[in-house]
Design a protein around this motif. Structure first.
Motif, PDB file in Angstrom:
ATOM      1  N   GLY A 103       0.790  -1.222   0.000  1.00  7.13           N
ATOM      2  CA  GLY A 103       0.000   0.000   0.000  1.00  7.13           C
ATOM      3  C   GLY A 103       0.821   1.269   0.000  1.00  7.13           C
ATOM      4  N   THR A 104       0.114   2.373  -0.200  1.00  8.63           N
ATOM      5  CA  THR A 104       0.653   3.704   0.061  1.00  8.63           C
ATOM      6  C   THR A 104      -0.526   4.623   0.293  1.00  8.63           C
ATOM      7  OG1 THR A 104       2.258   5.378  -0.666  1.00  8.63           O
ATOM      8  CG2 THR A 104       0.696   4.617  -2.308  1.00  8.63           C
ATOM      9  N   GLY A 105      -0.254   5.824   0.778  1.00  6.07           N
ATOM     10  CA  GLY A 105      -1.330   6.772   1.012  1.00  6.07           C
ATOM     11  C   GLY A 105      -1.683   7.522  -0.252  1.00  6.07           C
ATOM     12  N   ILE A 106      -2.933   7.963  -0.341  1.00  3.61           N
ATOM     13  CA  ILE A 106      -3.333   8.830  -1.453  1.00  3.61           C
ATOM     14  C   ILE A 106      -3.948  10.103  -0.882  1.00  3.61           C
ATOM     15  CG2 ILE A 106      -5.510   7.526  -1.765  1.00  3.61           C
ATOM     16  CD1 ILE A 106      -5.305   8.482  -4.763  1.00  3.61           C
ATOM     17  N   SER A 107      -3.232  11.224  -1.087  1.00  2.00           N
ATOM     18  CA  SER A 107      -3.773  12.535  -0.731  1.00  2.00           C
ATOM     19  C   SER A 107      -3.908  13.389  -1.986  1.00  2.00           C
ATOM     20  CB  SER A 107      -2.838  13.234   0.257  1.00  2.00           C
ATOM     21  OG  SER A 107      -1.581  13.479  -0.364  1.00  2.00           O
ATOM     22  N   CYS A 108      -3.374  12.862  -3.100  1.00  4.31           N
ATOM     23  CA  CYS A 108      -3.329  13.564  -4.390  1.00  4.31           C
ATOM     24  C   CYS A 108      -2.369  14.746  -4.378  1.00  4.31           C
ATOM     25  CB  CYS A 108      -4.726  13.985  -4.879  1.00  4.31           C
ATOM     26  SG  CYS A 108      -5.711  12.571  -5.389  1.00  4.31           S
ATOM     27  N   GLY A 109      -1.490  14.823  -3.369  1.00  5.80           N
ATOM     28  CA  GLY A 109      -0.393  15.773  -3.421  1.00  5.80           C
ATOM     29  C   GLY A 109       0.695  15.265  -4.358  1.00  5.80           C
ATOM     30  N   VAL A 110       1.696  16.106  -4.586  1.00  2.35           N
ATOM     31  CA  VAL A 110       2.772  15.746  -5.518  1.00  2.35           C
ATOM     32  C   VAL A 110       3.508  14.497  -5.034  1.00  2.35           C
ATOM     33  CG1 VAL A 110       4.976  16.507  -6.487  1.00  2.35           C
ATOM     34  CG2 VAL A 110       3.067  18.116  -6.346  1.00  2.35           C
ATOM     35  N   ASP A 111       3.815  14.455  -3.738  1.00  2.00           N
ATOM     36  CA  ASP A 111       4.577  13.307  -3.215  1.00  2.00           C
ATOM     37  C   ASP A 111       3.797  12.009  -3.384  1.00  2.00           C
ATOM     38  OD1 ASP A 111       6.621  15.021  -2.360  1.00  2.00           O
ATOM     39  OD2 ASP A 111       5.589  15.410  -0.474  1.00  2.00           O
ATOM     40  N   SER A 112       2.530  12.020  -3.014  1.00  2.88           N
ATOM     41  CA  SER A 112       1.761  10.778  -3.061  1.00  2.88           C
ATOM     42  C   SER A 112       1.541  10.328  -4.504  1.00  2.88           C
ATOM     43  CB  SER A 112       0.448  10.925  -2.282  1.00  2.88           C
ATOM     44  OG  SER A 112      -0.676  11.049  -3.068  1.00  2.88           O
ATOM     45  N   LEU A 113       1.235  11.242  -5.417  1.00  2.06           N
ATOM     46  CA  LEU A 113       1.033  10.842  -6.818  1.00  2.06           C
ATOM     47  C   LEU A 113       2.332  10.343  -7.448  1.00  2.06           C
ATOM     48  CD1 LEU A 113      -1.451  13.575  -8.146  1.00  2.06           C
ATOM     49  CD2 LEU A 113      -1.952  11.224  -7.463  1.00  2.06           C
ATOM     50  N   SER A 114       3.457  10.938  -7.039  1.00  6.41           N
ATOM     51  CA  SER A 114       4.753  10.478  -7.563  1.00  6.41           C
ATOM     52  C   SER A 114       5.017   9.028  -7.156  1.00  6.41           C
ATOM     53  CB  SER A 114       5.870  11.395  -7.046  1.00  6.41           C
ATOM     54  OG  SER A 114       7.141  10.852  -7.314  1.00  6.41           O
ATOM     55  N   THR A 115       4.740   8.722  -5.887  1.00  4.41           N
ATOM     56  CA  THR A 115       4.957   7.348  -5.415  1.00  4.41           C
ATOM     57  C   THR A 115       4.040   6.366  -6.142  1.00  4.41           C
ATOM     58  OG1 THR A 115       5.772   8.015  -3.240  1.00  4.41           O
ATOM     59  CG2 THR A 115       4.711   5.860  -3.380  1.00  4.41           C
ATOM     60  N   ILE A 116       2.780   6.745  -6.333  1.00  2.00           N
ATOM     61  CA  ILE A 116       1.841   5.863  -7.035  1.00  2.00           C
ATOM     62  C   ILE A 116       2.279   5.672  -8.489  1.00  2.00           C
ATOM     63  CG2 ILE A 116      -0.558   5.640  -7.816  1.00  2.00           C
ATOM     64  CD1 ILE A 116      -1.310   7.341  -5.263  1.00  2.00           C
ATOM     65  N   TYR A 117       2.756   6.750  -9.099  1.00  5.41           N
ATOM     66  CA  TYR A 117       3.192   6.677 -10.498  1.00  5.41           C
ATOM     67  C   TYR A 117       4.367   5.712 -10.655  1.00  5.41           C
ATOM     68  CZ  TYR A 117       4.002   8.482 -15.220  1.00  5.41           C
ATOM     69  OH  TYR A 117       4.139   8.612 -16.584  1.00  5.41           O
ATOM     70  N   ASP A 118       5.336   5.817  -9.749  1.00  5.65           N
ATOM     71  CA  ASP A 118       6.522   4.937  -9.844  1.00  5.65           C
ATOM     72  C   ASP A 118       6.186   3.492  -9.498  1.00  5.65           C
ATOM     73  OD1 ASP A 118       8.268   6.872 -10.628  1.00  5.65           O
ATOM     74  OD2 ASP A 118       9.289   7.073  -8.698  1.00  5.65           O
TER      75      ASP A 118
END
Ligand SMILES: [Zn+2]
Length: 399
Positions: free
Chosen positions: A122-137
């Motif tokens: 898992g990871t968190g989703i807040s839709c901030g830059v950090d969270s979207l970057s992690t989801i993208y990678d």
């Protein structure tokens, strides 16, 4: 002494709660909460780890170190987590803030090692830059099923979304709806977790008379550990680079725990069945944004704003919006984000913001990287020759 005891898991209507008591034996507790709990929809209650106090250690330890009280857990925790706290974590906390003192930390025993681990990455989703970057990678571009994210989480654990009054609950549920929709568009299941950890932060804020960016991260790590029967790997999205943490050490000290030490603290927050990985320290924030700027999910859901505007859009002028919009402007992508940012408001103060970044160069990490990013892209920033101050306002001289 502070004692943690009475671990239990039980159904409450549509949710399942994991809960333990927190008892002050030698001082009157200044905290409104007499228990610590974590709650999740009952359909997912089997994720909550009711065989271990792992989720009930970090926040009580922080509280105990703040009040110079020893901490005892009347039950079992992970042996790995115990060893890491005993030898390393307390020292890191002490280094982080002079308000934290070393105290004794004891437990009754250790959780039985089990071969059965959860299946969730898992990871968190807040839709901030950090969270979207992690989801993208680690979802969009990851192919290894052992490391590819397969679920997204949202915790009600910090000042940005925790309110127990009705308006606060509305904000939490509104953010949940937005993040749940984003998760659906990304193609991943979404889980929200409620907890009462934030009131412990709030009480210490009153003592310190500031909003200490410290316990929020520990709250998040505790939420992850509460899900120990479901989650076996979890990416926590870091906000600054390895270099920034070293260069801007004094700026983070006693103010922002993640900035100060997450890259060596997070690897210590482990149990035999749940691994935490600090992700994102390998990138500057501008490079994360550059990587995801053309992703349709980013264009639709990017949320950087400190404000909670009623329509869910970004204000364009708070600190996080400014740093994001300057990077978008440098990339020539402002128009792509006009639907979700107030670009007109941004343009009114963008020049003053650029001067502020130049003035903070070398002192503030995100301002510094934006100035560097502008130079790398030959983007014209104000120069000493081209601006002056008149009646308290920044003025611009065109060549
Ligand atoms: Zn904003």
């Amino acid at each position: 002494m502070i004692e943690i005891s009475g671990l239990r898991k039980y159904a409450r209507g549509e949710v399942v709660r994991l809960e333990a008591d927190i008892i002050f034996t030698d001082m009157v507790s200044p905290y409104p909460e007499k228990t610590i709990y974590f709650e999740i929809d009952k359909a997912h209650g089997d994720m909550l780890a009711d065989d271990s106090y792992d989720a009930f250690v970090l926040v009580p330890l922080f509280v105990a170190m703040y009040h110079k009280q020893d901490l005892h857990i009347r039950g079992n925790i992970s042996k790995k987590l115990y060893q890491n706290i005993k030898w390393y974590v307390r020292k890191i906390f002490c280094d982080y803030s002079p308000d934290l003192s070393n105290v004794n930390f004891t437990v009754d025993g250790f959780t039985e090692p089990t071969k059965a681990r959860g299946k969730i990455i898992g990871t968190g989703i807040s839709c901030g830059v950090d969270s979207l970057s992690t989801i993208y990678d680690h979802f969009v571009n990851e192919t290894d099923p052992d490391y590819r994210i397969n679920a997204l989480f949202y915790f009600n654990h910090d000042i940005h979304n925790y309110r127990k009054d009705s308006s606060g609950q509305m904000i939490f549920h509104k953010l949940c709806r937005k993040n749940r929709q984003a998760a659906a568009d990304i193609g991943l299941p979404f889980y929200s977790l409620d907890t009462n950890l934030y009131p412990f932060n709030e009480t210490i804020f009153k003592f310190r008379k500031d909003n200490w960016l410290s316990m929020s991260y520990i709250n998040a790590y505790s939420c992850i550990l509460s899900l120990g029967k479901g989650v076996f790997r979890y990416y926590t999205a870091g906000g600054s680079t390895y270099d920034q943490k070293k260069i801007f050490y004094t700026d983070y000290h006693d103010r922002d725990m993640a900035g100060f030490c997450d890259f060596y603290l997070v690897p210590l927050i482990q149990t035999e069945r749940t691994e935490l990985i600090i992700d994102g320290c390998q990138y500057r924030r501008v490079d994360k944004l550059k990587k995801i700027v053309d992703w349709d999910i980013t264009k639709k859901y990017l949320d950087t704003c400190y404000e909670n505007k009623s329509d869910g859009s970004n204000c364009g002028i708070c600190g996080k919006c400014l740093r994001t919009l300057l990077a978008l402007e440098i990339m020539g992508k402002l128009d792509d984000y006009a639907d979700i940012f107030d670009i007109e408001q941004y343009k009114k103060i963008s020049f003053a913001n650029k001067i502020r970044c130049l003035k903070s160069y070398g002192e503030k990490p995100f301002e510094t990287e934006n100035v560097d990013f502008a130079r790398e892209n030959n983007f014209p920033m104000p120069t000493k020759r081209s601006c002056y101050v008149l009646n308290g306002k920044f003025m611009f001289v065109k060549d």
